[in-house]
Design a protein around this motif. Structure first.
Motif, short mmCIF file in Angstrom:
data_model
loop_
_atom_site.label_atom_id
_atom_site.label_comp_id
_atom_site.label_asym_id
_atom_site.label_seq_id
_atom_site.Cartn_x
_atom_site.Cartn_y
_atom_site.Cartn_z
N ALA A 155 0.82 -1.21 0.00
CA ALA A 155 0.00 0.00 0.00
C ALA A 155 0.85 1.27 0.00
CB ALA A 155 -0.93 0.00 1.21
N GLY A 156 2.06 1.16 0.55
CA GLY A 156 2.91 2.34 0.72
C GLY A 156 3.11 2.62 2.19
N VAL A 157 4.34 2.89 2.58
CA VAL A 157 4.68 3.08 3.99
C VAL A 157 4.93 4.55 4.25
CG1 VAL A 157 6.33 2.53 5.82
CG2 VAL A 157 5.68 0.77 4.15
N GLU A 158 4.36 5.07 5.34
CA GLU A 158 4.61 6.45 5.72
C GLU A 158 5.90 6.51 6.53
OE1 GLU A 158 2.68 10.25 8.16
OE2 GLU A 158 1.41 8.54 7.60
N LEU A 159 6.88 7.26 6.03
CA LEU A 159 8.17 7.36 6.70
C LEU A 159 8.13 8.40 7.81
CD1 LEU A 159 10.54 7.18 3.59
CD2 LEU A 159 9.66 5.31 4.99
N ASP A 160 9.23 8.52 8.53
CA ASP A 160 9.28 9.41 9.70
C ASP A 160 9.10 10.88 9.35
OD1 ASP A 160 11.67 9.57 8.37
OD2 ASP A 160 12.92 8.93 10.03
N ASP A 161 9.30 11.25 8.08
CA ASP A 161 9.11 12.64 7.69
C ASP A 161 7.75 12.89 7.04
OD1 ASP A 161 9.46 11.31 5.32
OD2 ASP A 161 11.15 12.51 4.62
N GLY A 162 6.88 11.87 7.07
CA GLY A 162 5.55 12.01 6.52
C GLY A 162 5.42 11.58 5.07
N TYR A 163 6.55 11.29 4.42
CA TYR A 163 6.50 10.86 3.02
C TYR A 163 5.94 9.43 2.94
CZ TYR A 163 7.97 9.49 -1.66
OH TYR A 163 7.98 9.03 -2.95
N VAL A 164 5.04 9.20 1.99
CA VAL A 164 4.48 7.87 1.77
C VAL A 164 5.15 7.26 0.54
CG1 VAL A 164 2.40 6.52 1.31
CG2 VAL A 164 2.28 8.53 2.81
N THR A 165 5.75 6.12 0.72
CA THR A 165 6.50 5.49 -0.37
C THR A 165 5.57 4.94 -1.44
OG1 THR A 165 6.49 3.28 0.63
CG2 THR A 165 8.27 4.79 1.27
N MET A 166 6.13 4.73 -2.60
CA MET A 166 5.41 4.03 -3.65
C MET A 166 5.23 2.57 -3.26
SD MET A 166 7.24 5.56 -7.09
CE MET A 166 6.13 4.62 -8.15
N PRO A 167 4.28 1.87 -3.87
CA PRO A 167 4.10 0.44 -3.57
C PRO A 167 5.41 -0.32 -3.74
CG PRO A 167 2.28 1.23 -4.89
CD PRO A 167 3.29 2.35 -4.86
N HIS A 196 18.21 6.30 3.12
CA HIS A 196 18.00 5.20 4.07
C HIS A 196 16.59 4.60 3.95
CE1 HIS A 196 21.81 5.85 5.94
NE2 HIS A 196 21.49 6.95 6.59
N GLN A 197 16.07 4.53 2.73
CA GLN A 197 14.67 4.19 2.57
C GLN A 197 14.30 2.81 3.12
OE1 GLN A 197 12.89 5.01 -1.23
NE2 GLN A 197 11.25 3.52 -0.94
N VAL A 198 15.07 1.79 2.80
CA VAL A 198 14.71 0.44 3.25
C VAL A 198 14.69 0.37 4.78
CG1 VAL A 198 15.39 -1.98 3.25
CG2 VAL A 198 15.57 -0.63 1.14
N LYS A 199 15.72 0.92 5.40
CA LYS A 199 15.78 0.89 6.86
C LYS A 199 14.62 1.67 7.47
CE LYS A 199 20.82 0.59 6.70
NZ LYS A 199 22.11 1.27 6.95
N ARG A 200 14.29 2.81 6.88
CA ARG A 200 13.21 3.63 7.41
C ARG A 200 11.85 2.97 7.20
NH1 ARG A 200 14.08 8.97 4.37
NH2 ARG A 200 12.38 9.78 5.67
N MET A 201 11.69 2.24 6.12
CA MET A 201 10.43 1.53 5.87
C MET A 201 10.19 0.48 6.95
SD MET A 201 10.45 1.11 1.70
CE MET A 201 8.80 0.39 1.57
N PHE A 202 11.22 -0.26 7.29
CA PHE A 202 11.04 -1.28 8.32
C PHE A 202 10.89 -0.65 9.70
CE2 PHE A 202 12.56 -4.23 5.07
CZ PHE A 202 11.65 -5.27 5.26
N GLU A 203 11.59 0.44 9.96
CA GLU A 203 11.40 1.14 11.23
C GLU A 203 9.97 1.61 11.39
OE1 GLU A 203 14.30 4.22 11.14
OE2 GLU A 203 15.99 2.87 11.62
N ALA A 204 9.34 1.98 10.26
CA ALA A 204 7.97 2.47 10.29
C ALA A 204 6.97 1.39 10.70
CB ALA A 204 7.58 3.04 8.93
N VAL A 205 7.35 0.12 10.52
CA VAL A 205 6.47 -0.98 10.93
C VAL A 205 7.04 -1.72 12.14
CG1 VAL A 205 5.45 -1.25 8.65
CG2 VAL A 205 7.52 -2.54 9.22
N GLY A 206 7.95 -1.05 12.87
CA GLY A 206 8.45 -1.59 14.12
C GLY A 206 9.50 -2.67 13.99
N LYS A 207 10.24 -2.68 12.89
CA LYS A 207 11.29 -3.69 12.69
C LYS A 207 12.63 -2.98 12.49
CE LYS A 207 7.98 -6.87 12.27
NZ LYS A 207 6.77 -6.03 12.14
#
Length: 251
Positions: A155-167, A196-207
């Motif tokens: 669906a897209g992950v919202e990062l720590d700066d509010g940006y929502v990634t592409m699927p 740091h997109q990959v790391k931030r995406m997983f941080e956004a879901v608690g990993k």
């Protein structure tokens, strides 16, 4: 057909010295063109029709070069750095001489596929935000990566700066229980290259990502035989894949 070029530029471009050094070498009679000693370092030649030799050794000119590197950890994706070793430092002198640069970047502690070239047009095509060239990573993630995470990444992950990634496409290859908890071995394909997109995406879901390796960029896959810190030139087929590549949507 190759463009015509000054003799001193050809020699410096192939790692045979600076322009001023080459001027001296030419005056010393160390350079021949088609078997004849030349004394003019500014002579215009055609690399396809003129045979250039320096100290008896044939000089093979190439306007563009394309290298696949398996970047090791601890090395920065830059052409120069005051503190750290760069990916350019890992190249042979003759390959450094053609002034390649990394196409995009990998974090200092991230390993894997990095393309280096001096072809600015190709680099632009691969890096343009409008192109959305997919990048595939393998990672070890601390935490139980499951269906909910896969759905969120799709669906897209919202990062720590509010940006929502592409699927993005997230697959779990395996999991194991360790003293530090569950470790998930995953493959992830993203369509962007945020900091740091990959790391931030997983941080956004608690990993937490504990190891990250890029294994593909568009149609170009990392050579499994290429050890970390090593590199090689792209094959003709690999280069053609990059040149003709067009984005296809994630399915």
């Amino acid at each position: 057909m190759a463009a015509k070029i000054r003799l001193d530029k050809l020699l410096s471009h192939t790692g045979n010295g600076t322009r001023s050094e080459i001027k001296k070498y030419v005056k010393q009679g160390l350079v021949t063109v088609n078997g004849a000693v030349v004394k003019d370092s500014g002579m215009i030649i055609n690399p396809e029709t003129h045979e250039v030799r320096f100290e008896g050794r044939q000089v093979n000119y190439r306007e563009f070069a394309y290298f696949m590197m398996n970047k090791p950890a601890g090395v920065v994706s830059a052409t120069e750095d005051r503190k750290d070793e760069t990916v350019i430092d890992l190249l042979e002198n003759e390959d450094q001489a053609i002034q390649p640069f990394p196409v995009g970047r990998l974090d200092k502690d991230t390993v894997g596929l990095l393309l280096l070239t001096n072809d600015g047009q190709l680099a632009h095509e691969l890096l343009s935000p409008r192109k959305h060239v997919p990048k595939t990573y393998e990672a070890v993630v601390r935490g139980n990566v499951g269906r909910a995470d896969q759905d969120q990444f799709t669906a897209g992950v919202e990062l720590d700066d509010g940006y929502v990634t592409m699927p993005a496409r997230l697959n779990v290859r395996s999991q194991e229980q360790t003293d530090e908890g569950i470790m998930s071995m995953i493959t992830l394909t993203i369509m962007e290259g945020k900091f740091h997109q990959v790391k931030r995406m997983f941080e956004a879901v608690g990993k937490q990502v504990v190891h990250l390796k890029r294994v593909a960029m568009g149609p170009l896959a990392l050579d499994p035989e290429l050890e970390e810190g090593s590199y090689r030139e792209l094959t003709a087929d690999e280069l053609e894949l990059l040149r003709t590549y067009r984005r296809t949507d994630l399915q």
